[in-house]
Motif scaffolding. Sequence first.
Motif, PDB file in Angstrom:
ATOM      1  N   ARG A  85       0.853  -1.196   0.000  1.00  0.00           N
ATOM      2  CA  ARG A  85       0.000   0.000   0.000  1.00  0.00           C
ATOM      3  C   ARG A  85       0.886   1.242   0.000  1.00  0.00           C
ATOM      4  O   ARG A  85       1.924   1.261   0.666  1.00  0.00           O
ATOM      5  CB  ARG A  85      -0.857   0.078   1.262  1.00  0.00           C
ATOM      6  CG  ARG A  85      -1.576  -1.185   1.674  1.00  0.00           C
ATOM      7  CD  ARG A  85      -2.732  -1.438   0.739  1.00  0.00           C
ATOM      8  NE  ARG A  85      -3.797  -2.186   1.361  1.00  0.00           N
ATOM      9  CZ  ARG A  85      -4.082  -3.453   1.103  1.00  0.00           C
ATOM     10  NH1 ARG A  85      -3.346  -4.147   0.261  1.00  0.00           N
ATOM     11  NH2 ARG A  85      -5.110  -4.037   1.672  1.00  0.00           N
ATOM     12  N   PRO A  89      -0.614  -7.593  10.907  1.00  0.00           N
ATOM     13  CA  PRO A  89      -2.060  -7.579  10.666  1.00  0.00           C
ATOM     14  C   PRO A  89      -2.719  -6.729  11.755  1.00  0.00           C
ATOM     15  O   PRO A  89      -2.421  -6.926  12.929  1.00  0.00           O
ATOM     16  CB  PRO A  89      -2.458  -9.058  10.843  1.00  0.00           C
ATOM     17  CG  PRO A  89      -1.175  -9.831  10.782  1.00  0.00           C
ATOM     18  CD  PRO A  89      -0.110  -8.914  11.261  1.00  0.00           C
ATOM     19  N   TYR A  90      -3.580  -5.779  11.367  1.00  0.00           N
ATOM     20  CA  TYR A  90      -4.154  -4.916  12.414  1.00  0.00           C
ATOM     21  C   TYR A  90      -5.645  -4.612  12.254  1.00  0.00           C
ATOM     22  O   TYR A  90      -6.186  -3.729  12.896  1.00  0.00           O
ATOM     23  CB  TYR A  90      -3.351  -3.627  12.567  1.00  0.00           C
ATOM     24  CG  TYR A  90      -3.239  -2.727  11.342  1.00  0.00           C
ATOM     25  CD1 TYR A  90      -4.335  -2.062  10.810  1.00  0.00           C
ATOM     26  CD2 TYR A  90      -1.998  -2.501  10.747  1.00  0.00           C
ATOM     27  CE1 TYR A  90      -4.210  -1.214   9.726  1.00  0.00           C
ATOM     28  CE2 TYR A  90      -1.849  -1.654   9.656  1.00  0.00           C
ATOM     29  CZ  TYR A  90      -2.961  -1.019   9.149  1.00  0.00           C
ATOM     30  OH  TYR A  90      -2.824  -0.175   8.075  1.00  0.00           O
ATOM     31  N   ILE A  91      -6.305  -5.326  11.366  1.00  0.00           N
ATOM     32  CA  ILE A  91      -7.743  -5.079  11.198  1.00  0.00           C
ATOM     33  C   ILE A  91      -8.497  -5.930  12.237  1.00  0.00           C
ATOM     34  O   ILE A  91      -8.291  -7.144  12.294  1.00  0.00           O
ATOM     35  CB  ILE A  91      -8.212  -5.494   9.784  1.00  0.00           C
ATOM     36  CG1 ILE A  91      -7.293  -4.926   8.695  1.00  0.00           C
ATOM     37  CG2 ILE A  91      -9.668  -5.120   9.566  1.00  0.00           C
ATOM     38  CD1 ILE A  91      -7.502  -3.515   8.315  1.00  0.00           C
ATOM     39  N   ALA A 142      -2.660 -11.869   6.834  1.00  0.00           N
ATOM     40  CA  ALA A 142      -1.942 -10.596   6.790  1.00  0.00           C
ATOM     41  C   ALA A 142      -2.808  -9.422   7.255  1.00  0.00           C
ATOM     42  O   ALA A 142      -2.323  -8.306   7.382  1.00  0.00           O
ATOM     43  CB  ALA A 142      -1.443 -10.325   5.376  1.00  0.00           C
ATOM     44  N   LEU A 143      -4.093  -9.692   7.487  1.00  0.00           N
ATOM     45  CA  LEU A 143      -5.018  -8.603   7.820  1.00  0.00           C
ATOM     46  C   LEU A 143      -5.527  -8.678   9.251  1.00  0.00           C
ATOM     47  O   LEU A 143      -5.699  -7.663   9.920  1.00  0.00           O
ATOM     48  CB  LEU A 143      -6.248  -8.664   6.890  1.00  0.00           C
ATOM     49  CG  LEU A 143      -6.025  -8.406   5.411  1.00  0.00           C
ATOM     50  CD1 LEU A 143      -7.259  -8.820   4.612  1.00  0.00           C
ATOM     51  CD2 LEU A 143      -5.730  -6.927   5.168  1.00  0.00           C
ATOM     52  N   GLU A 150       3.577   0.374  11.397  1.00  0.00           N
ATOM     53  CA  GLU A 150       2.416   0.957  10.729  1.00  0.00           C
ATOM     54  C   GLU A 150       1.211   0.621  11.599  1.00  0.00           C
ATOM     55  O   GLU A 150       1.133  -0.469  12.184  1.00  0.00           O
ATOM     56  CB  GLU A 150       2.207   0.360   9.330  1.00  0.00           C
ATOM     57  CG  GLU A 150       0.885   0.881   8.724  1.00  0.00           C
ATOM     58  CD  GLU A 150       0.681   0.547   7.266  1.00  0.00           C
ATOM     59  OE1 GLU A 150       1.649   0.647   6.497  1.00  0.00           O
ATOM     60  OE2 GLU A 150      -0.467   0.196   6.919  1.00  0.00           O
TER      61      GLU A 150
HETATM   62  N1  GLN Z   1      -3.824  -1.183   5.467  1.00  0.00           N
HETATM   63  C1  GLN Z   1      -4.329  -2.472   5.128  1.00  0.00           C
HETATM   64  C2  GLN Z   1      -5.778  -2.367   4.689  1.00  0.00           C
HETATM   65  O1  GLN Z   1      -6.371  -1.341   4.815  1.00  0.00           O
HETATM   66  C3  GLN Z   1      -4.186  -3.431   6.280  1.00  0.00           C
HETATM   67  C4  GLN Z   1      -2.786  -3.721   6.556  1.00  0.00           C
HETATM   68  C5  GLN Z   1      -2.555  -4.552   7.742  1.00  0.00           C
HETATM   69  O2  GLN Z   1      -3.438  -5.167   8.376  1.00  0.00           O
HETATM   70  N2  GLN Z   1      -1.344  -4.583   8.071  1.00  0.00           N
HETATM   71  O3  GLN Z   1      -6.344  -3.297   4.174  1.00  0.00           O
END
Ligand code: GLN
Length: 298
Positions: free
Chosen positions: A94, A203-205, A225-226, A256
Amino acid sequence: MTYREIRSKAAGRLRDAGIENEQAESEFLLEYACSADLNFYLLHQNDEMPQEQERIFQNLLKQRCDRIPLQHLTGEQEFMGLPFFVNENVLIPRQDTELLVEEALGYLKNKSDKENELCAFEQEQKIRVLDLCTGSGCIAVSLKKHCPEIVVTGSDLSEEALRVAERNAERNDADVMFVCSDLFSDLDGNPDGRFHLIVSNPPYIPTDVIPTLMPEVRDHEPELALDGRADGLFFYQKIIEEADRFLFSGGCLMFEIGYDQGTAVSELMREAGYTKIEVVPDLQGLDRVVKGRRLEYV
Ligand code: GLN
């Protein structure tokens, strides 16, 4: 049918499939299918499109209307001015993540500044950087390309992702070492194996937000990864807890984050004893990076 007719029909189909920038995408797909550029299209828009080209184009268009990401059709995404191969085993790089790389480069290039002198950077010692959850390798590879004197390790839990990362390092002629590891579990924890900088786009969602993401992301990018578990903070917690053992005194940890995670991640770092914690907004003004320094022991 002429190129122009085919393109205009395609834009309609893309729009019906819920794709927003249908004009640009239809143009891009047409050029891609014909291995041509905009000049070619402008010159030939009233010519008949050869059948074989049309067949290739319609096939791509159908897949795009099924919301397969454009980058999976072309197999490529540019990041930090470099080309990266992508497939369904890695998060597509991204543009947002370029901020993390820029912050990391700022830290690495600023070695003469006073703060960094505290970082136990010995003159002849190579600066060592770890990219945790490296995925496509875009962060690790672009750091190495933009700062060739550093030693970079990229790690990921997914063997399939590491194959993509290795391919990207090779493609960009970047000497990066990749390790298969569940966060720090398979990394060398001895004092010589420490890092000056650890970066991560984990992963941060939050799990229950994933079903609301765009179909391209939700259905075609790896959940691994999410998914940042219930509150999206699981991996930050784990990494912050363990990073201490892998950082030199005064070293830097940089993440991030999602736009609404700045306060929570800063707080986790503060609780773990990090100093100089900063939240950095992206060009849209949204919080995107959190960074902090491991306390120096004197
Ligand atoms: N920025 C990503 C998204 O909006 C998510 C990336 C992440 O979870 N590291 O899909």
